[in-house]
Design a protein around this motif. Structure first.
Motif, PDB file in Angstrom:
ATOM      1  N   TRP A 157      40.050  15.246  -4.722  1.00  0.00           N
ATOM      2  CA  TRP A 157      39.912  14.097  -3.826  1.00  0.00           C
ATOM      3  C   TRP A 157      38.896  14.363  -2.722  1.00  0.00           C
ATOM      4  O   TRP A 157      38.163  13.449  -2.288  1.00  0.00           O
ATOM      5  CB  TRP A 157      41.266  13.786  -3.188  1.00  0.00           C
ATOM      6  CG  TRP A 157      41.876  14.961  -2.470  1.00  0.00           C
ATOM      7  CD1 TRP A 157      42.683  15.932  -2.987  1.00  0.00           C
ATOM      8  CD2 TRP A 157      41.670  15.320  -1.090  1.00  0.00           C
ATOM      9  NE1 TRP A 157      43.005  16.868  -2.028  1.00  0.00           N
ATOM     10  CE2 TRP A 157      42.401  16.512  -0.853  1.00  0.00           C
ATOM     11  CE3 TRP A 157      40.966  14.743  -0.047  1.00  0.00           C
ATOM     12  CZ2 TRP A 157      42.431  17.131   0.396  1.00  0.00           C
ATOM     13  CZ3 TRP A 157      40.983  15.358   1.199  1.00  0.00           C
ATOM     14  CH2 TRP A 157      41.722  16.533   1.408  1.00  0.00           C
ATOM     15  N   ASP A 212      31.163  10.109  -2.265  1.00  0.00           N
ATOM     16  CA  ASP A 212      31.055   8.711  -1.829  1.00  0.00           C
ATOM     17  C   ASP A 212      30.257   8.599  -0.532  1.00  0.00           C
ATOM     18  O   ASP A 212      29.408   7.705  -0.388  1.00  0.00           O
ATOM     19  CB  ASP A 212      32.451   8.112  -1.640  1.00  0.00           C
ATOM     20  CG  ASP A 212      33.210   7.973  -2.953  1.00  0.00           C
ATOM     21  OD1 ASP A 212      32.544   7.923  -4.014  1.00  0.00           O
ATOM     22  OD2 ASP A 212      34.459   7.923  -2.915  1.00  0.00           O
ATOM     23  N   VAL A 213      30.512   9.507   0.424  1.00  0.00           N
ATOM     24  CA  VAL A 213      29.805   9.456   1.706  1.00  0.00           C
ATOM     25  C   VAL A 213      28.321   9.739   1.519  1.00  0.00           C
ATOM     26  O   VAL A 213      27.461   9.032   2.065  1.00  0.00           O
ATOM     27  CB  VAL A 213      30.435  10.454   2.696  1.00  0.00           C
ATOM     28  CG1 VAL A 213      29.585  10.555   3.959  1.00  0.00           C
ATOM     29  CG2 VAL A 213      31.849  10.037   3.056  1.00  0.00           C
ATOM     30  N   ASN A 272      26.511   9.438  -1.225  1.00  0.00           N
ATOM     31  CA  ASN A 272      25.888   8.321  -1.937  1.00  0.00           C
ATOM     32  C   ASN A 272      25.621   7.152  -1.009  1.00  0.00           C
ATOM     33  O   ASN A 272      24.582   6.482  -1.104  1.00  0.00           O
ATOM     34  CB  ASN A 272      26.780   7.872  -3.096  1.00  0.00           C
ATOM     35  CG  ASN A 272      26.599   8.728  -4.333  1.00  0.00           C
ATOM     36  OD1 ASN A 272      25.487   9.148  -4.652  1.00  0.00           O
ATOM     37  ND2 ASN A 272      27.693   8.995  -5.044  1.00  0.00           N
ATOM     38  N   LEU A 273      26.557   6.898  -0.097  1.00  0.00           N
ATOM     39  CA  LEU A 273      26.378   5.806   0.858  1.00  0.00           C
ATOM     40  C   LEU A 273      25.205   6.074   1.794  1.00  0.00           C
ATOM     41  O   LEU A 273      24.372   5.184   2.044  1.00  0.00           O
ATOM     42  CB  LEU A 273      27.669   5.617   1.658  1.00  0.00           C
ATOM     43  CG  LEU A 273      27.689   4.459   2.672  1.00  0.00           C
ATOM     44  CD1 LEU A 273      27.538   3.128   1.953  1.00  0.00           C
ATOM     45  CD2 LEU A 273      28.976   4.485   3.477  1.00  0.00           C
ATOM     46  N   ASP A 275      35.394  14.088  -4.198  1.00  0.00           N
ATOM     47  CA  ASP A 275      35.107  12.666  -4.452  1.00  0.00           C
ATOM     48  C   ASP A 275      34.738  11.952  -3.156  1.00  0.00           C
ATOM     49  O   ASP A 275      33.828  11.104  -3.130  1.00  0.00           O
ATOM     50  CB  ASP A 275      36.319  11.993  -5.093  1.00  0.00           C
ATOM     51  CG  ASP A 275      36.572  12.483  -6.510  1.00  0.00           C
ATOM     52  OD1 ASP A 275      35.619  13.024  -7.126  1.00  0.00           O
ATOM     53  OD2 ASP A 275      37.716  12.340  -6.987  1.00  0.00           O
ATOM     54  N   GLY A 276      35.437  12.287  -2.071  1.00  0.00           N
ATOM     55  CA  GLY A 276      35.115  11.677  -0.781  1.00  0.00           C
ATOM     56  C   GLY A 276      33.727  12.057  -0.297  1.00  0.00           C
ATOM     57  O   GLY A 276      32.976  11.211   0.212  1.00  0.00           O
TER      58      GLY A 276
END
Length: 308
Positions: free
Chosen positions: A22, A29-30, A32-33, A25-26
């Motif tokens: 997890w 995501d950050v 990629n953003l 994955d976080g």
């Protein structure tokens, strides 16, 4: 007895993925953003505006007409090769990777400069990071973050951190000890000495480290393209995979142009800091001379009426 370091490494990765999947994955995501936002800005702006900003940065930081002209011609040449989107994507990836690497490397370098124990611990770690083949960094990065931009950035960060740490530590350690003693004698605390004495005087060395971080990050562009990072690395990998020599050469040429620009601009910022520091020291020296002259002439003026 047969050792199995590869098996231990695989077990460690499996354990991390099972209990901390997890977390990775976080992070993915950050990142990629952030990368998506930077790329959207760079690609969304008109090429003429971006080139104008790049030329202005080169002119201000280097004060070189030749580099300004080179920037204008070279980046317009990239536009003519239809590689503008890929170049801006690569610039966005490099910017994010370099900012993270610098944010990690400079504090570690400061810590190592202030603590010999930390320096002894970091030295073999940095040696290992620099000696490790670049492709090895992609193995855990792909396991942790999958295929795409994030593993490329993660591998780039790990690969490019060492110069930032080493040159920051070197810049602080090579300062004259008398400066530190003088500041201490005036009652300055360690934090104030670091902020107002050590870091400003070591700025040139720190910028040299930033320059090397950028160059190593760009050297990972093609390697990161092998795991789907895109940008110019993806163009070069595509040219190799499809035996398209023209496309691969154009992608490599765009990488070279970007590398030359970033190298000259960061070197110019380093030189500009040296000029500014020398001017500041000259002004302080002139002010000290003026104060000393005023102090010697004041008593003479005060004794003149008494003598009369």
């Amino acid at each position: 007895m047969n050792l199995d370091p590869g098996g231990w490494f695989e077990s460690a990765i499996d354990w991390l993925l099972e209990y901390f999947g997890w977390f990775f994955d976080g992070i993915a995501d950050v990142v990629n953003l952030i990368v998506g936002g930077v790329e959207a800005v760079l690609i969304g702006l008109h090429p003429v505006l971006v080139i104008a900003l790049l030329v202005a940065a080169a002119a201000v930081l280097t004060r070189s007409v030749g580099l300004s002209v080179f920037t204008l011609v070279a980046f317009w040449f990239i536009v003519s090769m239809d590689l503008w989107v890929e170049t801006m994507a690569t610039l966005g990836i490099v910017m994010v990777a370099v900012i993270i690497a610098v944010a990690i490397g400079i504090p570690l370098g400061i810590w190592a400069a202030l603590s010999p124990a930390v320096s002894r611990i970091l030295r073999p770690v940095l040696d290992l990071m620099q000696a490790m083949p670049v492709f090895v960094y992609l193995i855990p990065a792909v396991f942790f973050f999958g295929v795409g931009t994030v593993p490329g950035i993660a591998a780039t960060i790990v690969f490019s951190i060492p110069p930032g740490v080493r040159l920051t530590e070197l810049g602080i350690r090579q300062l004259d000890p008398e400066l530190h003693e003088a500041a201490t004698a005036f009652g300055a605390r360690k934090g104030l000495i670091l902020r107002d004495v050590q870091l400003p005087l070591a700025f040139s060395s720190i910028m040299a480290g930033v320059n090397q971080v950028i160059m190593l990050a760009l050297s990972m562009v093609v390697v990161a393209g092998m795991v789907g990072a895109g940008g110019l690395g993806g163009v070069v990998v595509e040219g190799v995979a499809q035996l398209d020599a023209a496309r691969g050469f154009e992608g490599g040429l765009a990488v070279v142009i970007l590398a030359i620009y970033l190298d000259r601009v960061t070197s110019g910022a380093r030189s500009l800091s040296l000029v500014a520091r020398n001017r500041r020291l000259k002004k302080e020296h002139q002010a000290a001379q003026a104060d000393a002259q005023a102090a010697t002439t004041a008593p003479a003026k005060a004794t003149t009426p008494a003598a009369a």
